[in-house]
Design a protein around this motif. Sequence first.
Motif, mmCIF file in Angstrom:
data_model
loop_
_atom_site.group_PDB
_atom_site.id
_atom_site.type_symbol
_atom_site.label_atom_id
_atom_site.label_comp_id
_atom_site.label_asym_id
_atom_site.label_seq_id
_atom_site.Cartn_x
_atom_site.Cartn_y
_atom_site.Cartn_z
ATOM 1 N N GLU A 30 0.876 -1.464 0.183
ATOM 2 C CA GLU A 30 -0.070 0.319 -0.325
ATOM 3 C C GLU A 30 1.054 1.374 0.137
ATOM 4 N N MET A 31 1.205 1.991 -1.193
ATOM 5 C CA MET A 31 2.035 2.597 -1.340
ATOM 6 C C MET A 31 1.605 4.132 -0.167
ATOM 7 N N ASP A 32 0.339 3.912 0.098
ATOM 8 C CA ASP A 32 -0.248 5.508 0.670
ATOM 9 C C ASP A 32 0.330 4.786 2.309
ATOM 10 N N GLU A 33 0.156 3.673 2.712
ATOM 11 C CA GLU A 33 0.671 3.551 4.032
ATOM 12 C C GLU A 33 2.259 3.820 4.307
ATOM 13 N N LEU A 34 3.454 3.460 3.321
ATOM 14 C CA LEU A 34 3.818 3.091 3.278
ATOM 15 C C LEU A 34 4.744 4.567 3.482
ATOM 16 N N ALA A 35 3.935 5.488 2.484
ATOM 17 C CA ALA A 35 4.239 7.150 2.355
ATOM 18 C C ALA A 35 3.864 7.772 3.411
ATOM 19 N N CYS A 36 3.367 6.909 4.627
ATOM 20 C CA CYS A 36 2.455 7.814 5.810
ATOM 21 C C CYS A 36 3.946 7.273 6.522
ATOM 22 N N GLN A 37 4.083 5.977 6.819
ATOM 23 C CA GLN A 37 5.080 5.238 7.239
ATOM 24 C C GLN A 37 6.825 5.863 7.425
ATOM 25 N N LYS A 38 6.893 6.144 6.070
ATOM 26 C CA LYS A 38 8.559 6.898 5.737
ATOM 27 C C LYS A 38 8.989 8.041 6.337
ATOM 28 N N ASN A 39 7.322 8.906 6.617
ATOM 29 C CA ASN A 39 8.071 10.145 6.790
ATOM 30 C C ASN A 39 7.162 10.636 8.238
ATOM 31 N N GLN A 40 7.144 9.269 8.832
ATOM 32 C CA GLN A 40 6.564 8.914 10.504
ATOM 33 C C GLN A 40 5.319 10.068 10.824
ATOM 34 N N VAL A 41 4.443 9.503 9.696
ATOM 35 C CA VAL A 41 2.922 10.643 10.214
ATOM 36 C C VAL A 41 1.987 9.252 10.391
ATOM 37 N N LEU A 54 4.084 18.344 -2.413
ATOM 38 C CA LEU A 54 5.413 17.692 -2.792
ATOM 39 C C LEU A 54 6.132 16.575 -1.574
ATOM 40 N N LEU A 55 6.271 17.019 -0.711
ATOM 41 C CA LEU A 55 6.582 15.773 0.018
ATOM 42 C C LEU A 55 5.955 14.142 -0.320
ATOM 43 N N LEU A 56 4.806 13.813 -0.512
ATOM 44 C CA LEU A 56 4.263 12.574 -1.002
ATOM 45 C C LEU A 56 4.806 12.624 -2.395
ATOM 46 N N ARG A 57 4.980 13.265 -3.238
ATOM 47 C CA ARG A 57 5.679 12.445 -4.740
ATOM 48 C C ARG A 57 6.392 12.461 -4.142
ATOM 49 N N GLU A 58 7.171 13.888 -3.682
ATOM 50 C CA GLU A 58 9.439 12.397 -3.874
ATOM 51 C C GLU A 58 9.087 11.510 -2.578
ATOM 52 N N THR A 59 7.835 11.448 -1.240
ATOM 53 C CA THR A 59 8.144 9.916 -1.517
ATOM 54 C C THR A 59 8.022 8.753 -2.047
ATOM 55 N N GLU A 60 6.941 9.377 -3.039
ATOM 56 C CA GLU A 60 6.539 7.648 -3.893
ATOM 57 C C GLU A 60 7.763 7.254 -5.211
ATOM 58 N N ILE A 61 8.144 8.368 -5.365
ATOM 59 C CA ILE A 61 9.221 8.403 -6.100
ATOM 60 C C ILE A 61 10.759 7.175 -5.726
ATOM 61 N N GLU A 62 10.493 7.685 -4.308
ATOM 62 C CA GLU A 62 11.618 6.827 -3.226
ATOM 63 C C GLU A 62 11.298 5.525 -3.218
ATOM 64 N N ILE A 63 9.616 4.911 -2.963
ATOM 65 C CA ILE A 63 9.219 3.733 -2.820
ATOM 66 C C ILE A 63 9.055 3.282 -4.361
ATOM 67 N N ALA A 64 8.714 3.377 -5.142
ATOM 68 C CA ALA A 64 8.168 3.069 -6.324
ATOM 69 C C ALA A 64 10.075 2.361 -7.023
ATOM 70 N N LYS A 65 10.934 3.549 -6.340
ATOM 71 C CA LYS A 65 12.726 3.169 -6.588
ATOM 72 C C LYS A 65 12.659 1.909 -5.975
ATOM 73 N N SER A 66 12.946 1.515 -4.394
ATOM 74 C CA SER A 66 13.363 0.846 -3.672
ATOM 75 C C SER A 66 12.238 -0.254 -4.394
ATOM 76 N N TYR A 67 10.760 -1.170 -4.887
ATOM 77 C CA TYR A 67 10.225 -1.816 -5.488
ATOM 78 C C TYR A 67 10.815 -2.054 -6.746
ATOM 79 N N ARG A 68 11.420 -2.139 -7.627
ATOM 80 C CA ARG A 68 11.796 -1.297 -8.765
ATOM 81 C C ARG A 68 12.028 -3.081 -9.272
#
Length: 168
Positions: A30-41, A54-68
């Motif tokens: 779940e990308m939304d859940e992971l994005a929240c976890q990564k940002n500790q919110v 912007l923070l969400l979009r940057e985090t989404e890029i990071e997540i997509a990259k790490s699961y490529r």
Amino acid sequence: MKIVLIGFMGAGKSVVAKALGDQLNFPVLEMDELACQKNQVESMYALFAKGGELLLRETEIEIAKSYRSEANLVISTGGGVVMNKIILDYLKENLGKVFFLNAGFDLILQRLAEDDSRPLFKNLAQAKALYDFRLPLYERYADEAISVDGKSVEDIVEEMVSVLNHTV
Ligand code: S3P
């Protein structure tokens, strides 16, 4: 294979991802859940308060990259991943197959009318404008589009599995 679900808020990505993951015996990201976890919110609102969209979009890029390079995974994305082509490029790597869950705006509205968890779905006119703007992007990035109006989760999963069986 990596199965990626895209589509507008309220299209049913999370519910369908879970049912599809159960059926295929694949874990679900779940990308939304992971994005929240990564940002500790705790919520998307808190994430937006911390760093805006912007923070969400940057985090989404990071997540997509790490699961490529992951395989055998179902990924439920946030509705805005199509705003950055690089995200879809990463998600499509390693045999990623992208399904667009296409819900009409009336259905979205029906589902989200009472839901106040989404920072980008507060004002009806803006939400409709965003929907109209993104529709061609979902279509462009999708390998398969599945219309979800009037269908149960089981119907949708069955349709997806049938597509997968005919393409792998
Ligand atoms: C967003 C969709 C949300 C979440 C965030 C922004 C968007 O995910 O990522 O609130 O830009 O469409 P869902 O599509 O799962 O609601």
